[in-house]
Design an enzyme around this catalytic site. Structure first.
Site, PDB file in Angstrom:
ATOM      1  N   ILE A   1       0.850  -1.198   0.000  1.00 24.00           N
ATOM      2  CA  ILE A   1       0.000   0.000   0.000  1.00 24.00           C
ATOM      3  C   ILE A   1       0.885   1.247   0.000  1.00 24.00           C
ATOM      4  O   ILE A   1       0.634   2.200  -0.750  1.00 24.00           O
ATOM      5  CB  ILE A   1      -0.955   0.025   1.216  1.00 24.00           C
ATOM      6  CG1 ILE A   1      -1.840  -1.223   1.233  1.00 24.00           C
ATOM      7  CG2 ILE A   1      -1.835   1.284   1.183  1.00 24.00           C
ATOM      8  CD1 ILE A   1      -2.793  -1.318   2.421  1.00 24.00           C
TER       9      ILE A   1
ATOM     10  N   ASP B   1      10.362   2.987   6.045  1.00 21.71           N
ATOM     11  CA  ASP B   1      10.174   1.562   6.368  1.00 21.71           C
ATOM     12  C   ASP B   1      11.373   1.111   7.183  1.00 21.71           C
ATOM     13  O   ASP B   1      12.441   1.732   7.124  1.00 21.71           O
ATOM     14  CB  ASP B   1      10.047   0.724   5.092  1.00 21.71           C
ATOM     15  CG  ASP B   1       9.305  -0.588   5.328  1.00 21.71           C
ATOM     16  OD1 ASP B   1       8.149  -0.709   4.903  1.00 21.71           O
ATOM     17  OD2 ASP B   1       9.890  -1.499   5.975  1.00 21.71           O
TER      18      ASP B   1
ATOM     19  N   ARG C   1      -2.964  -9.713   5.938  1.00 25.22           N
ATOM     20  CA  ARG C   1      -3.537 -11.055   6.155  1.00 25.22           C
ATOM     21  C   ARG C   1      -3.014 -12.068   5.153  1.00 25.22           C
ATOM     22  O   ARG C   1      -2.652 -11.730   4.047  1.00 25.22           O
ATOM     23  CB  ARG C   1      -5.058 -10.991   5.954  1.00 25.22           C
ATOM     24  CG  ARG C   1      -5.788 -10.411   7.086  1.00 25.22           C
ATOM     25  CD  ARG C   1      -7.253 -10.705   6.936  1.00 25.22           C
ATOM     26  NE  ARG C   1      -7.933  -9.766   6.066  1.00 25.22           N
ATOM     27  CZ  ARG C   1      -9.192  -9.914   5.668  1.00 25.22           C
ATOM     28  NH1 ARG C   1      -9.867 -10.989   6.035  1.00 25.22           N
ATOM     29  NH2 ARG C   1      -9.770  -9.015   4.908  1.00 25.22           N
TER      30      ARG C   1
ATOM     31  N   ARG D   1      -8.920 -10.250  10.023  1.00 28.32           N
ATOM     32  CA  ARG D   1      -8.130  -9.048  10.319  1.00 28.32           C
ATOM     33  C   ARG D   1      -7.686  -9.064  11.782  1.00 28.32           C
ATOM     34  O   ARG D   1      -6.593  -8.617  12.124  1.00 28.32           O
ATOM     35  CB  ARG D   1      -8.958  -7.792  10.048  1.00 28.32           C
ATOM     36  CG  ARG D   1      -9.306  -7.591   8.577  1.00 28.32           C
ATOM     37  CD  ARG D   1     -10.188  -6.385   8.389  1.00 28.32           C
ATOM     38  NE  ARG D   1     -10.539  -6.133   6.994  1.00 28.32           N
ATOM     39  CZ  ARG D   1     -11.604  -6.632   6.393  1.00 28.32           C
ATOM     40  NH1 ARG D   1     -12.448  -7.422   7.046  1.00 28.32           N
ATOM     41  NH2 ARG D   1     -11.855  -6.356   5.127  1.00 28.32           N
TER      42      ARG D   1
ATOM     43  N   ASN E   1       0.680  -6.542  14.971  1.00 26.03           N
ATOM     44  CA  ASN E   1       0.569  -5.169  14.474  1.00 26.03           C
ATOM     45  C   ASN E   1       0.471  -4.138  15.597  1.00 26.03           C
ATOM     46  O   ASN E   1       0.879  -2.988  15.411  1.00 26.03           O
ATOM     47  CB  ASN E   1      -0.602  -5.056  13.490  1.00 26.03           C
ATOM     48  CG  ASN E   1      -0.242  -5.681  12.145  1.00 26.03           C
ATOM     49  OD1 ASN E   1       0.876  -6.125  11.953  1.00 26.03           O
ATOM     50  ND2 ASN E   1      -1.189  -5.708  11.227  1.00 26.03           N
TER      51      ASN E   1
ATOM     52  N   ILE F   1      -4.111   2.990   8.441  1.00 25.62           N
ATOM     53  CA  ILE F   1      -4.678   1.987   7.522  1.00 25.62           C
ATOM     54  C   ILE F   1      -4.457   0.568   8.044  1.00 25.62           C
ATOM     55  O   ILE F   1      -5.223  -0.343   7.733  1.00 25.62           O
ATOM     56  CB  ILE F   1      -4.029   2.125   6.111  1.00 25.62           C
ATOM     57  CG1 ILE F   1      -4.227   3.555   5.568  1.00 25.62           C
ATOM     58  CG2 ILE F   1      -4.601   1.109   5.150  1.00 25.62           C
ATOM     59  CD1 ILE F   1      -3.812   3.732   4.121  1.00 25.62           C
TER      60      ILE F   1
ATOM     61  N   ASN G   1      -4.256  -2.973   9.840  1.00 23.56           N
ATOM     62  CA  ASN G   1      -5.285  -3.794  10.494  1.00 23.56           C
ATOM     63  C   ASN G   1      -4.798  -4.429  11.778  1.00 23.56           C
ATOM     64  O   ASN G   1      -3.598  -4.620  11.932  1.00 23.56           O
ATOM     65  CB  ASN G   1      -5.709  -4.911   9.516  1.00 23.56           C
ATOM     66  CG  ASN G   1      -6.819  -4.462   8.593  1.00 23.56           C
ATOM     67  OD1 ASN G   1      -7.687  -3.699   8.988  1.00 23.56           O
ATOM     68  ND2 ASN G   1      -6.790  -4.955   7.367  1.00 23.56           N
TER      69      ASN G   1
ATOM     70  N   ARG H   1     -16.237  -0.403  -2.538  1.00 22.39           N
ATOM     71  CA  ARG H   1     -16.502  -1.797  -2.930  1.00 22.39           C
ATOM     72  C   ARG H   1     -18.002  -2.017  -3.126  1.00 22.39           C
ATOM     73  O   ARG H   1     -18.440  -2.559  -4.141  1.00 22.39           O
ATOM     74  CB  ARG H   1     -15.974  -2.746  -1.848  1.00 22.39           C
ATOM     75  CG  ARG H   1     -14.464  -2.868  -1.872  1.00 22.39           C
ATOM     76  CD  ARG H   1     -13.917  -3.616  -0.661  1.00 22.39           C
ATOM     77  NE  ARG H   1     -12.527  -4.011  -0.869  1.00 22.39           N
ATOM     78  CZ  ARG H   1     -11.684  -4.311   0.105  1.00 22.39           C
ATOM     79  NH1 ARG H   1     -12.079  -4.282   1.371  1.00 22.39           N
ATOM     80  NH2 ARG H   1     -10.444  -4.668  -0.165  1.00 22.39           N
TER      81      ARG H   1
ATOM     82  N   HIS I   1     -14.319  -2.057  10.742  1.00 22.64           N
ATOM     83  CA  HIS I   1     -13.781  -2.612   9.495  1.00 22.64           C
ATOM     84  C   HIS I   1     -13.553  -4.105   9.681  1.00 22.64           C
ATOM     85  O   HIS I   1     -12.467  -4.619   9.619  1.00 22.64           O
ATOM     86  CB  HIS I   1     -12.454  -1.915   9.164  1.00 22.64           C
ATOM     87  CG  HIS I   1     -11.843  -2.360   7.869  1.00 22.64           C
ATOM     88  ND1 HIS I   1     -12.508  -2.309   6.676  1.00 22.64           N
ATOM     89  CD2 HIS I   1     -10.607  -2.843   7.567  1.00 22.64           C
ATOM     90  CE1 HIS I   1     -11.707  -2.751   5.719  1.00 22.64           C
ATOM     91  NE2 HIS I   1     -10.556  -3.084   6.241  1.00 22.64           N
TER      92      HIS I   1
HETATM   93  O1  TXD Z   1      -8.705  -0.601   4.264  1.00 20.67           O
HETATM   94  C1  TXD Z   1      -7.848  -0.910   5.037  1.00 20.67           C
HETATM   95  N1  TXD Z   1      -7.731  -0.271   6.185  1.00 20.67           N
HETATM   96  C2  TXD Z   1      -6.899  -1.991   4.695  1.00 20.67           C
HETATM   97  C3  TXD Z   1      -5.838  -2.293   5.600  1.00 20.67           C
HETATM   98  C4  TXD Z   1      -7.042  -2.697   3.485  1.00 20.67           C
HETATM   99  C5  TXD Z   1      -6.092  -3.633   3.135  1.00 20.67           C
HETATM  100  C6  TXD Z   1      -4.944  -3.953   3.961  1.00 20.67           C
HETATM  101  N2  TXD Z   1      -4.910  -3.288   5.202  1.00 20.67           N
HETATM  102  C7  TXD Z   1      -3.790  -3.446   6.107  1.00 20.67           C
HETATM  103  O2  TXD Z   1      -2.772  -2.514   5.771  1.00 20.67           O
HETATM  104  C8  TXD Z   1      -3.083  -4.769   6.076  1.00 20.67           C
HETATM  105  O3  TXD Z   1      -3.809  -5.733   6.789  1.00 20.67           O
HETATM  106  C9  TXD Z   1      -1.765  -4.407   6.750  1.00 20.67           C
HETATM  107  O4  TXD Z   1      -1.928  -4.401   8.158  1.00 20.67           O
HETATM  108  C10 TXD Z   1      -1.492  -2.984   6.269  1.00 20.67           C
HETATM  109  C11 TXD Z   1      -0.424  -2.860   5.203  1.00 20.67           C
HETATM  110  O5  TXD Z   1      -0.746  -3.643   4.100  1.00 20.67           O
HETATM  111  P1  TXD Z   1       0.345  -3.872   2.930  1.00 20.67           P
HETATM  112  O6  TXD Z   1      -0.307  -4.723   1.905  1.00 20.67           O
HETATM  113  O7  TXD Z   1       0.952  -2.587   2.512  1.00 20.67           O
HETATM  114  O8  TXD Z   1       1.426  -4.745   3.712  1.00 20.67           O
HETATM  115  P2  TXD Z   1       2.974  -4.973   3.368  1.00 20.67           P
HETATM  116  O9  TXD Z   1       3.187  -4.965   1.896  1.00 20.67           O
HETATM  117  O10 TXD Z   1       3.415  -6.165   4.136  1.00 20.67           O
HETATM  118  O11 TXD Z   1       3.672  -3.666   3.946  1.00 20.67           O
HETATM  119  C12 TXD Z   1       3.789  -3.426   5.295  1.00 20.67           C
HETATM  120  C13 TXD Z   1       5.119  -2.748   5.498  1.00 20.67           C
HETATM  121  C14 TXD Z   1       6.327  -3.644   5.139  1.00 20.67           C
HETATM  122  O12 TXD Z   1       7.116  -3.029   4.140  1.00 20.67           O
HETATM  123  C15 TXD Z   1       7.080  -3.749   6.468  1.00 20.67           C
HETATM  124  O13 TXD Z   1       8.501  -3.779   6.317  1.00 20.67           O
HETATM  125  C16 TXD Z   1       6.634  -2.504   7.185  1.00 20.67           C
HETATM  126  O14 TXD Z   1       5.255  -2.391   6.877  1.00 20.67           O
HETATM  127  N3  TXD Z   1       6.871  -2.542   8.618  1.00 20.67           N
HETATM  128  C17 TXD Z   1       7.166  -1.434   9.315  1.00 20.67           C
HETATM  129  N4  TXD Z   1       7.295  -0.159   8.937  1.00 20.67           N
HETATM  130  C18 TXD Z   1       7.635   0.728   9.878  1.00 20.67           C
HETATM  131  N5  TXD Z   1       7.818   0.396  11.173  1.00 20.67           N
HETATM  132  C19 TXD Z   1       7.694  -0.877  11.597  1.00 20.67           C
HETATM  133  N6  TXD Z   1       7.869  -1.186  12.887  1.00 20.67           N
HETATM  134  C20 TXD Z   1       7.342  -1.850  10.640  1.00 20.67           C
HETATM  135  N7  TXD Z   1       7.148  -3.183  10.715  1.00 20.67           N
HETATM  136  C21 TXD Z   1       6.844  -3.593   9.459  1.00 20.67           C
END
Ligand code: TXD
Length: 321
Positions: free
Chosen positions: A14, A34, A83, A89, A96, A119, A121, A152, A176
């Protein structure tokens, strides 16, 4: 006028799409943070190298240091695990929450005046925790869920009626999770109730109800439907679009009414919890909550959804967060 600055915490799926969309819209300069070394630097470099093609003038910086979020007007948090197939979630809660606590501490120290859109979850719990750790005013901490869930729902209605999605207005309230509450009564196509159009189409009130129930069910399960197809992660294009719409409303002080996860102080009979409700979004964050009367069925569905949010928050507190 100086340019706005958005800091994206989490440079995964995202986060990457967010950075690209914000740049393409020239909405603000972007800092992508990140914990994974080089990942945000690589993504922002890649996006910046398309600037001549797309024609945008914004600065894009990838970083692993919180000090770079300094001066951000807006923070968008996607840090956290997504997920996997079969997970709810809520299964993401412990992992998280740990991440969200770290993020909140980092932002609190370096961008104490920013408005934040969360954003990650499980959304309702993560927003609650982030606000608690930062101590930021409630109206400046907002969760993104309803804009996506409503989009959606609108998409399914447009497909069903074979009309432009631009003319659909439909909102999803509540938490959500699987208990989210699509509001059928107010779903309309340029003001015409969707139920009336379905009844005309099928020449049967029962069939119309059945078709609507299927769309409602698909909306509630829409996140899981994408997870099942992707197998390695969850939806990322549409959540990014949703957050960008909110970001734009805030940075341009548009006061658009969007279903957002906002802190309630008595509205809809809820006191002291973050719940998805229609809110006016502007330069202060949540400018106001648009309260309206719910019928009996909607009230029951919303209170079930709120109970689910409360349970999640209590579980999180029990875990020590
Ligand atoms: O509508 C909504 N609210 C959502 C939420 C819809 C879809 C997905 N949603 C949730 O967003 C999903 O369940 C996840 O909890 C988040 C992020 O989803 P994304 O698909 O972007 O996940 P990724 O690709 O795994 O990216 C998460 C990043 C990854 O690069 C990790 O290295 C980083 O988070 N990460 C961190 N960043 C900063 N600080 C810390 N501590 C950290 N830990 C992991």
């Amino acid at each position: 006028m100086s340019r706005k600055k958005i800091a994206l915490i989490g440079g995964g799926q995202i986060g990457g799409v967010l950075a690209q969309m914000i740049a393409q819209k020239e909405l603000a300069d972007v800092v992508l943070f990140d914990i994974v070394e080089d990942l945000p630097q690589g993504k922002t470099l890649d996006i910046a190298e398309a600037s001549r093609i797309d024609g945008f003038d914004v600065s894009l910086k990838g970083t692993n240091e919180y000090k770079d979020v300094e001066g951000a007007d807006l923070i968008i948090v996607t840090a956290g695990l997504p997920r996997k197939p079969g997970m709810s979630r809520d299964d993401l809660l412990t992992t998280n929450a740990k991440i969200m606590k770290q993020v909140a501490e980092g932002v609190k120290e370096h961008a104490p005046n920013a408005i934040s859109i969360i954003i990650s979850n499980p959304l309702d719990a993560m927003v609650t925790l982030y606000q608690k750790v930062t101590g930021f005013p409630h109206h400046k901490v907002i969760g993104q869920a309803g804009v996506l869930d409503s989009s959606r729902f609108s998409t399914f209605i447009a497909w069903e009626l074979n009309v432009s999605v631009k003319d659909i207005n439909a909102m999803v309230l509540g938490g959500h999770g699987d208990t989210m509450v699509p509001i059928i009564r107010y779903a309309n196509v340029n003001g015409i109730p969707v139920m009336e159009l379905l009844e005309k189409k099928y020449k049967s009130a029962d069939k119309a109800k059945e078709v609507m129930a299927a769309m409602v069910q698909r909306t509630k399960m829409a996140g899981g439907e994408v997870v099942k197809l992707l197998k390695t992660g969850s939806a990322f294009y549409s959540p990014a679009s949703a957050a960008v719409a909110m970001a734009e409303a805030i940075l341009k002080d548009q006061r658009r009414i969007m279903p957002a996860c906002a802190y309630l102080k008595g509205e809809f009979g809820v006191d002291g919890y973050y719940v998805g409700v229609p809110a006016a979004l502007g330069e202060k964050g949540v400018e106001s909550v648009m309260e309206f009367s719910l019928d009996e069925e909607e009230t029951a569905a919303l209170s079930k959804s709120i109970d689910a949010v409360k349970t999640l928050v209590v579980d999180m507190e029990r875990l020590g967060f």
